[in-house]
Write an enzyme that holds these catalytic residues in place. Sequence first.
Site, PDB file in Angstrom:
ATOM      1  N   LYS A 174       8.851 -17.074 -10.590  1.00  0.00           N
ATOM      2  CA  LYS A 174       8.088 -16.023 -11.251  1.00  0.00           C
ATOM      3  C   LYS A 174       6.947 -16.611 -12.058  1.00  0.00           C
ATOM      4  O   LYS A 174       7.141 -17.551 -12.838  1.00  0.00           O
ATOM      5  CB  LYS A 174       9.013 -15.202 -12.159  1.00  0.00           C
ATOM      6  N   LYS A 198     -14.127   0.544  15.467  1.00  0.00           N
ATOM      7  CA  LYS A 198     -12.832  -0.156  15.491  1.00  0.00           C
ATOM      8  C   LYS A 198     -12.276  -0.217  16.899  1.00  0.00           C
ATOM      9  O   LYS A 198     -11.763  -1.258  17.334  1.00  0.00           O
ATOM     10  CB  LYS A 198     -11.845   0.550  14.558  1.00  0.00           C
ATOM     11  N   LYS A 255     -11.775  -3.925  18.718  1.00  0.00           N
ATOM     12  CA  LYS A 255     -10.393  -4.359  18.891  1.00  0.00           C
ATOM     13  C   LYS A 255      -9.831  -4.031  20.272  1.00  0.00           C
ATOM     14  O   LYS A 255      -8.639  -4.220  20.521  1.00  0.00           O
ATOM     15  CB  LYS A 255      -9.533  -3.760  17.780  1.00  0.00           C
ATOM     16  N   ASN A 288       0.849  -1.191   0.000  1.00  0.00           N
ATOM     17  CA  ASN A 288       0.000   0.000   0.000  1.00  0.00           C
ATOM     18  C   ASN A 288       0.885   1.241   0.000  1.00  0.00           C
ATOM     19  O   ASN A 288       2.108   1.144  -0.085  1.00  0.00           O
ATOM     20  CB  ASN A 288      -0.951  -0.012   1.201  1.00  0.00           C
TER      21      ASN A 288
END
Length: 408
Positions: A295, A343, A347, A214
């Site tokens: 690969k 959240k 959590k 990311n």
Amino acid sequence: MLNGKKIVLGVTGGIAAFKAASLCSKLVKQGAEVRVIMTESAKKFIGELTFLALSKAPVYSDTFDEKDPSVIAHIDLADWADLVLVAPATANMIGKMAAGLADDMLSTTLLATEAPIMVAPAMNVHMYQHPAVVRNMNELVQQGVLFVEPGSGLLACGYVGKGRLEEPEEIVAVVEQFFAREEARAAGPLTGKKVVVTAGGTVERIDPVRYITNDSSGKMGFALAEAARELGAEVVLIAGSTQVQPPAGKGIELERVQSAQNMYDAVLRHFDSSDIVIKAAAVADYRPAVQADRKIKKSGDTLTLELVKNVDILEQLGRKKNGQLLIGFAAETNDLEHYALDKLRRKNCDLIVANDVTSEGAGFGTDTNIVHIYDANGLVQKLPLMSKQQTARRILELAAQRLPGAQG
């Protein structure tokens, strides 16, 4: 600020060595105890007697010239110092430091010391900009060596540019600021505490040459690690893929990881002994079900990739915590408060730091942030646009107030 501070002053062979005499004098006048180590080439520019008179102490230059038979001089100096200051530092000495060479009194002492090291370069402008010198300085920065940037102006070689040794009074000011930070850190609200910070993005391999990741730069996590150190904590920084250099030096232990599982394993190793855990990393929610060992060759117009869920590190820590203060991050694009509080509760976090990554100045890779901090009762603080360093400081100050026995 320098009263009683023990400083080893390393003087290397450049025309700027004459400024080191003034520097030595100013350090002594500010109350520091100074021991001078000169290289052989430094003695071509200025004599030992000058520094002996200014420091009121023996001057060292020969590794094999033991002035006191009860100790080994370079080890004794290395252990004695609160700070080792190399000024001026030539390209040669910087190169030796980066390579770990020890062929004279100064370089041997630099390898032996556990004290902070500060370097004030002085050289020709083209030497200062040479890729090898730049590489060596970057290597030393990664090792935690501090630098006093050289000034610009007319150099002894006749060139005009960057490379002139900073003026002695400016170097003294930097040294004073360094000790001021150290004393503030020693008295900080997180002194004696262990803070674990995760930063950057995780990398989930598809095959040896491809992966899923990311846009996390690591800037926020790195700022948190530095803020925790400034407030006195011993910091473990667990970093995945990042786009900037991590903080280094005394007080921060850096561990590099790759995948979400790697990060989880690293956090668990430190979790039981930690006081605060800050999960600022952007952890991949999914990984490829199969990681090819070779690969994957192109074939056909489409490729189907099956993903499986990764371990939810924050959720697992929320279940396992036993007195630790657990801080999570929530990067959202809408309904910030709703998703942040959801959240936090799912959590079992103590605090959630939420930001809307669509807001200008608050997304991945920026130097600034805009965050809302929540606990189980709702909004605790709403911080305006500010640097990530300022944001990190505010988060850590808030966390420190919530530790057992905290005042205020």
